[in-house]
Scaffold this motif. Structure first.
Motif, short mmCIF file in Angstrom:
data_model
loop_
_atom_site.label_atom_id
_atom_site.label_comp_id
_atom_site.label_asym_id
_atom_site.label_seq_id
_atom_site.Cartn_x
_atom_site.Cartn_y
_atom_site.Cartn_z
N ARG A 179 0.65 -1.45 0.39
CA ARG A 179 -0.02 -0.26 -0.04
C ARG A 179 1.14 1.12 0.22
NH1 ARG A 179 -3.75 0.79 4.07
NH2 ARG A 179 -4.64 2.12 2.52
N GLU A 232 0.01 3.98 -2.55
CA GLU A 232 -0.87 4.40 -2.31
C GLU A 232 -1.29 5.42 -0.95
OE1 GLU A 232 -5.55 3.33 -0.09
OE2 GLU A 232 -4.12 1.44 -1.29
N MET A 233 -0.60 5.17 -0.46
CA MET A 233 -0.57 5.53 1.51
C MET A 233 0.30 7.25 1.19
SD MET A 233 -2.05 4.57 3.38
CE MET A 233 -1.95 4.92 4.45
N GLU A 283 -0.13 8.87 -2.05
CA GLU A 283 -0.22 10.02 -2.44
C GLU A 283 -1.75 10.77 -1.46
OE1 GLU A 283 -0.34 11.14 -5.69
OE2 GLU A 283 1.16 9.73 -5.80
N GLU A 284 -2.38 9.15 -0.61
CA GLU A 284 -3.05 9.85 0.40
C GLU A 284 -2.27 11.11 1.60
OE1 GLU A 284 -5.46 6.89 2.06
OE2 GLU A 284 -5.10 5.79 0.54
N GLU A 342 -2.37 14.91 0.18
CA GLU A 342 -3.46 15.59 0.68
C GLU A 342 -3.69 15.97 2.50
OE1 GLU A 342 -5.25 15.96 -2.32
OE2 GLU A 342 -3.93 15.09 -3.00
N GLN A 386 -3.90 13.27 11.54
CA GLN A 386 -4.59 13.40 9.90
C GLN A 386 -3.28 11.98 9.35
OE1 GLN A 386 -5.19 16.62 7.13
NE2 GLN A 386 -5.76 17.98 8.88
N LEU A 444 -4.85 8.47 8.08
CA LEU A 444 -4.35 7.29 7.48
C LEU A 444 -4.49 5.90 7.75
CD1 LEU A 444 -2.73 9.57 5.43
CD2 LEU A 444 -5.05 9.43 5.17
#
Length: 171
Positions: free
Chosen positions: A81, A84-85, A87-88, A91, A126, A130
């Motif tokens: 992951r 994906e992590m 990219e998150e 944010e 935050q 995640l």
């Protein structure tokens, strides 16, 4: 190197852009490389189209810009992951850089800038939400960056025995 996507002119252009992408015009680079401004323009366009040049980003002094807190979070996530992590994590408020490590437990390095400790705590919460596990965090004191000038070749004028003349491949 036969599979090398760069020739000496490309390498020289990349180095000069790293030194000053904003101030280096096609004409300036042409003067440094003994080719025409048109050749330089075409080469830069090709390097962009090939994805070798991916952007032109300013270097910021976050402290002078009012963000004195720069924190590097060393995080862990499942390797499957990781992208994906990453990219998150981009944010999350204050995140300016995420580096994916190839392997190991500490496989995401997340850089956060903030005005205050409370903003750093907000970013921490935050990142935790995640699902990232924060292994450690460090306040960054200073970052030193230099252009990479090690393209494994000599530039024109540096080695009289250099086989390839930079200006030999005008476009």
């Amino acid at each position: 190197m036969e599979n090398d996507p760069l020739d000496n002119l490309d390498r020289r252009i990349l180095h000069l852009l790293q030194l000053d992408a904003r101030g280096a015009s096609d004409t300036d680079i042409a003067d440094e490389t003994d080719v025409t401004g048109t050749t330089i323009h075409n080469r830069i366009k090709q390097l962009e189209e090939q994805g070798i040049i991916t952007g032109y980003n300013p270097e910021l002094d976050y402290e002078r810009a009012g963000y004195p807190m720069q924190v590097l979070f060393i995080c862990s996530t499942d390797l499957s992951r990781r992208s994906e992590m990453a990219e998150e994590a981009l944010e999350v408020r204050g995140v300016v850089n995420v580096r994916e490590m190839l392997s190991g437990e500490e496989n995401l390095h997340v850089e956060v800038v903030a005005e205050s400790t409370s903003e750093v705590e907000e970013s921490t919460d935050q990142l935790d939400a995640l699902g990232l596990r924060i292994v450690s965090s460090n306040i960054l004191a200073e970052e030193h960056i230099q252009p990479w000038n090690h393209f494994h070749q000599k530039f024109a004028g540096e080695d009289p025995d250099a086989a390839e003349e930079i200006g030999s491949s005008e476009e």
